[in-house]
Structures are given as structure tokens and as C-alpha cells.
Design an enzyme around this catalytic site. Structure first.
Site, PDB file in Angstrom:
ATOM      1  N   ARG A 176     -10.670  -1.231  10.558  1.00 20.72           N
ATOM      2  CA  ARG A 176     -10.208   0.105  10.943  1.00 20.72           C
ATOM      3  C   ARG A 176     -10.680   0.384  12.358  1.00 20.72           C
ATOM      4  O   ARG A 176     -11.680  -0.142  12.820  1.00 20.72           O
ATOM      5  CB  ARG A 176     -10.764   1.192  10.012  1.00 20.72           C
ATOM      6  CG  ARG A 176     -10.542   0.966   8.550  1.00 20.72           C
ATOM      7  CD  ARG A 176      -9.095   0.849   8.191  1.00 20.72           C
ATOM      8  NE  ARG A 176      -8.383   2.111   8.357  1.00 20.72           N
ATOM      9  CZ  ARG A 176      -8.236   3.026   7.407  1.00 20.72           C
ATOM     10  NH1 ARG A 176      -8.758   2.825   6.210  1.00 20.72           N
ATOM     11  NH2 ARG A 176      -7.557   4.128   7.631  1.00 20.72           N
ATOM     12  N   TYR A 181       0.834  -1.210   0.000  1.00 21.46           N
ATOM     13  CA  TYR A 181       0.000   0.000   0.000  1.00 21.46           C
ATOM     14  C   TYR A 181       0.865   1.254   0.000  1.00 21.46           C
ATOM     15  O   TYR A 181       0.736   2.119  -0.866  1.00 21.46           O
ATOM     16  CB  TYR A 181      -0.917  -0.038   1.223  1.00 21.46           C
ATOM     17  CG  TYR A 181      -1.906   1.104   1.312  1.00 21.46           C
ATOM     18  CD1 TYR A 181      -3.017   1.159   0.463  1.00 21.46           C
ATOM     19  CD2 TYR A 181      -1.750   2.116   2.261  1.00 21.46           C
ATOM     20  CE1 TYR A 181      -3.934   2.200   0.559  1.00 21.46           C
ATOM     21  CE2 TYR A 181      -2.665   3.147   2.360  1.00 21.46           C
ATOM     22  CZ  TYR A 181      -3.763   3.191   1.511  1.00 21.46           C
ATOM     23  OH  TYR A 181      -4.665   4.218   1.612  1.00 21.46           O
ATOM     24  N   THR A 223      -1.398   7.505  18.607  1.00 17.17           N
ATOM     25  CA  THR A 223      -2.380   8.538  18.263  1.00 17.17           C
ATOM     26  C   THR A 223      -2.699   8.555  16.777  1.00 17.17           C
ATOM     27  O   THR A 223      -1.907   8.141  15.945  1.00 17.17           O
ATOM     28  CB  THR A 223      -1.862   9.945  18.642  1.00 17.17           C
ATOM     29  OG1 THR A 223      -0.740  10.249  17.806  1.00 17.17           O
ATOM     30  CG2 THR A 223      -1.487  10.034  20.109  1.00 17.17           C
ATOM     31  N   GLY A 242      -2.616   1.427  23.584  1.00 10.66           N
ATOM     32  CA  GLY A 242      -3.637   2.437  23.286  1.00 10.66           C
ATOM     33  C   GLY A 242      -3.122   3.863  23.354  1.00 10.66           C
ATOM     34  O   GLY A 242      -3.893   4.817  23.233  1.00 10.66           O
ATOM     35  N   GLY A 284       3.138   1.460  -3.056  1.00 14.59           N
ATOM     36  CA  GLY A 284       2.269   1.623  -4.235  1.00 14.59           C
ATOM     37  C   GLY A 284       1.813   3.067  -4.350  1.00 14.59           C
ATOM     38  O   GLY A 284       1.853   3.677  -5.424  1.00 14.59           O
TER      39      GLY A 284
END
Ligand code: NAD
Ligand code: UDP
Ligand code: UDP
Length: 321
Positions: free
Chosen positions: A191, A150, A215, A212, A153
Site C-alpha cells: 500500500r 476483490y 489522488t 504521481g 467479491g
């Protein structure tokens, strides 16, 4: 928007996807003739059903890795799976979509002298060593990792855009899009926003990868589409790349808490391993977009999450009925 001519013929590749369907909708509302091209890899007919009755809307099932001969004034090149689960499903096809897709759409733009906009990505910055990211930062990208199909590319597509600009004087616009969310996101794209909302609505545990503290800054889809259209509308000397995104940064833990508050979910938070090459921080510097497009996001995360939650609520209801 200033000076927006309504009779333009516009091609939107990836038009049945999340961003593409909102873009088609906005273009139609302004009176454009819209060709929506998609191979339905991650896009869905339900995203564009409501547009099929418009006389100036045309749906084309086509893969951008093959050549295309149509007559248009503008091309928005959005075709490409955008979520890691989807773009890692067939990584070779992902690179082909970005690279061969860009070549074909640039070849088309060259033949018909159309203006062409590339949906690039903040992933061109990789796991950035500079924070926030400005357009002149070259990035920190792994060329052989799981995300490379990705990231590289999209980087190669940018290279092609600028070479067609220099070599063939094409009118190009390159937008580097940062994390965007809203209705019509794919419910199972892995996502973070869609995962957390679907988990909350089904009272399943909210999965945080890592601790977690990483950001992201989340832009609501309407703001993003406005930015893309303003960029397309700029004078020819403005090529980008231009960052488009929201510059308010949240940790994934903060996002999880917001989603739980908003949905009133009974979900617990659970921690899972961080995927490889997962950037620790990401936030756009949008000074250039502010200056060149007089654009900045207007919709806060709370405001944008509400319609997104409602969308997933009705989608889940439809799936279970
Ligand atoms: P999406 O997966 O919903 O949309 C992509 C669309 O392209 C889908 O409809 C898919 O079926 C289509 N497609 C994929 N390969 C194709 C091919 N070979 N030929 C024709 N169609 C093909 O994703 P999205 O979030 O709407 O992303 C749209 C564009 O914006 C992508 O290029 C993506 O890289 C870029 N982008 C999105 C985000 C984001 O946060 N959503 C961030 C950065 C960049
Ligand atoms: N192309 C296309 N539609 C067009 C013109 C070109 O799909 O209307 C594709 C075609 O596959 C071609 C590619 O775009 O190979 C690049 O075109 P370009 O003219 O830049 O290069 P060339 O044809 O010389 O390879
Ligand atoms: N993430 C998470 N839980 C999930 C899905 C994602 O904690 O269920 C994290 C992920 O590891 C990343 C961030 O959320 O740090 C954003 O992930 P996403 O895939 O939405 O976007 P990207 O990594 O492409 O910015």
C-alpha cells in the site's frame, strides 16, 4: 458514543488484521465480549497479543469460508485481504472469502438474530467516472481484471447483504471504507502509505507509480473505527451503504513529500509504471455519514502519519534486532 451497551457479545471477523485489531481494542475498552476470528492470512498475532489477557477476549482461528456456530449479538465482517498484493496472491480464495464468507456470516446472523456490518470498500466504485463518489453511484468496475476478485467479491457481498435484508429481514449495515492507514498496517502490503514510510525510514527510493498525479484521500484508523461503531449503533432502518473515509484529497506526489518531510529521509523519488486498473482519482462524498452518524474524520494526514511512522520505526527495529 450514545447508548452503547457494554455487555454485547461481538464477533469481529478479520479481527487480527489492521482494522480488526483496532476495532477489537475499542470494543473491549467499552466492556463488550469480543470474539476475534481470523485465519491469519494477512493478520498477525502481534496485532492482538496485548488483548489476550482480557477476560472478555476470545481468539478463534477460523476461515470464514467455512460455517461457524457461535452465539453473538453483533457481527463485524472484516475478513478479507485488503491490499492488491495480498488479494491477488490467490484471487479465487479472495472471491470465496468475500462471497462464501458473507453467506456464512449472514447465515449465522440470521440464525442468532444478530446485527451484521459488512466492511465494504470504495473499490465497489472501481475507476470512478463520478467525482467525488456518492453512495448512489453504481461504479465503473472491470469484471475480469486483476482487481476483480476483490472488487466484484465485495460487490457480490453487498448484494447478499441486501438480499438477506429484503428476504430475511436481517439487520444489516454496509460501510464503504475508503483508504485507511495507521499503526498495524502490514509493512509489506504494497500500500502506498506503508511503502512510502518503510522506504523513507530505510532511505530507499520512494516509488511513485505513474506520474504521481493520481489522488487518494486517507483516513486515520481511529476515525474509521469510530465511524464503523457509530454505524453499527444506528437504528435498524439505517442499512447503508455509507461511505466512510476522509474527504481531503492528496496526490501521491504530495504524500511522498509529506512522508519525506516527516521522516527527514534522504530518499529520492523514483517513478514506476502504473498498475493496471489503478483508479486516477478517489475521494468520498461523506454527506450521508455526516448526517446519519454525525461523524466526520478529525485527524489530519500530518497528525495521523506521526504515530504511523513511529509504529513502522519500532517494527523495523524489532525486525533487525
Ligand atoms: P487486513 O488484511 O489487515 O485484515 C483482514 C484480516 O482478515 C486479516 O487479519 C486476515 O488474516 C483475515 N482474513 C483474510 N481472509 C480470511 C478468511 N478467509 N477467514 C478468516 N480471516 C481471514 O486488512 P484491513 O485493512 O484491516 O481490512 C479489513 C477489512 O476492511 C477488509 O474486509 C477490507 O476489504 C476492508 N477495507 C479496508 C480498507 C483499508 O484501507 N484498510 C479499505 C477498504 C476496505
Ligand atoms: N451458517 C453458519 N452458521 C450459522 C448458520 C448458518 O455458518 O449459525 C452458514 C451455513 O454454512 C449456511 C450459510 O450460513 O450454509 C447460509 O445460511 P442460511 O440459513 O442463510 O442458508 P441455508 O443454510 O439454508 O443454505
Ligand atoms: N502507489 C504508489 N507507490 C507505491 C504504492 C502505491 O505510487 O509504492 C500508488 C498506487 O498506484 C495508487 C495509490 O498509490 O495509485 C494508492 O495505492 P494503494 O495500493 O495504497 O491503494 P488503492 O490503489 O487500493 O487505493
Amino acid at each position: 458514543m450514545n447508548g452503547f451497551a457494554s455487555n454485547r457479545r461481538v464477533l469481529v471477523t478479520g479481527g487480527a488484521g489492521f482494522l480488526g485489531s483496532h476495532l477489537c481494542e475499542r470494543l473491549l475498552s467499552l466492556g463488550c465480549d469480543v470474539i476475534c476470528l481470523d485465519n491469519f492470512f494477512t493478520g498477525a498475532k502481534r496485532n492482538i497479543y496485548h488483548l489476550l489477557d482480557y477476560p472478555n477476549f476470545e481468539l478463534l482461528r477460523h476461515d470464514v469460508t467455512f460455517s461457524l456456530y457461535v452465539e453473538v449479538d453483533e457481527i463485524y465482517n472484516l475478513a478479507c485481504p485488503a491490499s492488491p498484493i495480498h488479494y491477488q496472491f490467490d484471487p479465487v480464495q479472495t472471491t470465496k472469502t468475500s462471497v462464501h464468507g458473507a453467506i456464512n456470516m449472514l447465515g449465522l446472523a440470521k440464525r442468532v438474530k444478530a446485527k451484521i456490518l459488512q466492511a465494504s470498500t470504495s473499490e465497489v466504485y472501481g475507476d470512478p467516472k463520478v467525482h467525488p463518489q456518492r453512495e448512489d453511484y453504481w461504479g465503473h468496475v472491470n469484471p475480469i481484471g486483476l482487481r476483480s476478485c476483490y472488487d466484484e467479491g465485495k460487490r457480490c457481498a453487498e448484494t447478499l447483504f441486501f438480499d438477506y435484508f429484503r428476504q430475511h429481514q436481517l439487520r444489516i449495515k454496509v460501510a464503504r471504507i475508503f483508504n485507511t492507514y495507521g499503526p498495524r498496517m502490514h509493512p509489506r502490503d504494497g500500500r502506498v502509505v506503508s511503502n512510502f514510510i518503510v522506504q523513507a525510514l530505510t532511505n530507499e527510493p520512494i516509488t511513485i507509480y505513474g506520474d504521481g498525479s493520481q489522488t487518494r484521500s486517507f483516513c486515520y484508523v481511529d476515525d474509521l473505527i469510530e465511524g464503523l461503531m457509530r454505524l453499527m449503533d444506528t437504528p435498524d432502518q439505517i442499512t447503508g451503504p455509507i461511505n466512510l473515509g476522509n474527504s481531503t484529497e492528496f496526490s501521491m506526489l504530495e504524500l511522498a513529500r509529506k512522508v519525506i518531510d516527516l521522516t527527514g529521509a534522504r530518499s529520492k523519488i523514483v517513478f514506476k509504471p502504473l498498475p493496471s486498473d489503478d483508479p486516477l482519482q478517489r475521494k468520498p462524498d461523506i454527506s450521508l455519514a455526516r448526517e446519519a452518524l454525525q461523524w466526520e474524520p478529525r485527524i489530519s494526514l500530518e497528525e495521523g502519519l506521526r504515530p504511523t511512522v513511529s509504529y513502522f520505526e519500532s517494527l523495523l527495529k524489532a525486525e533487525t534486532s
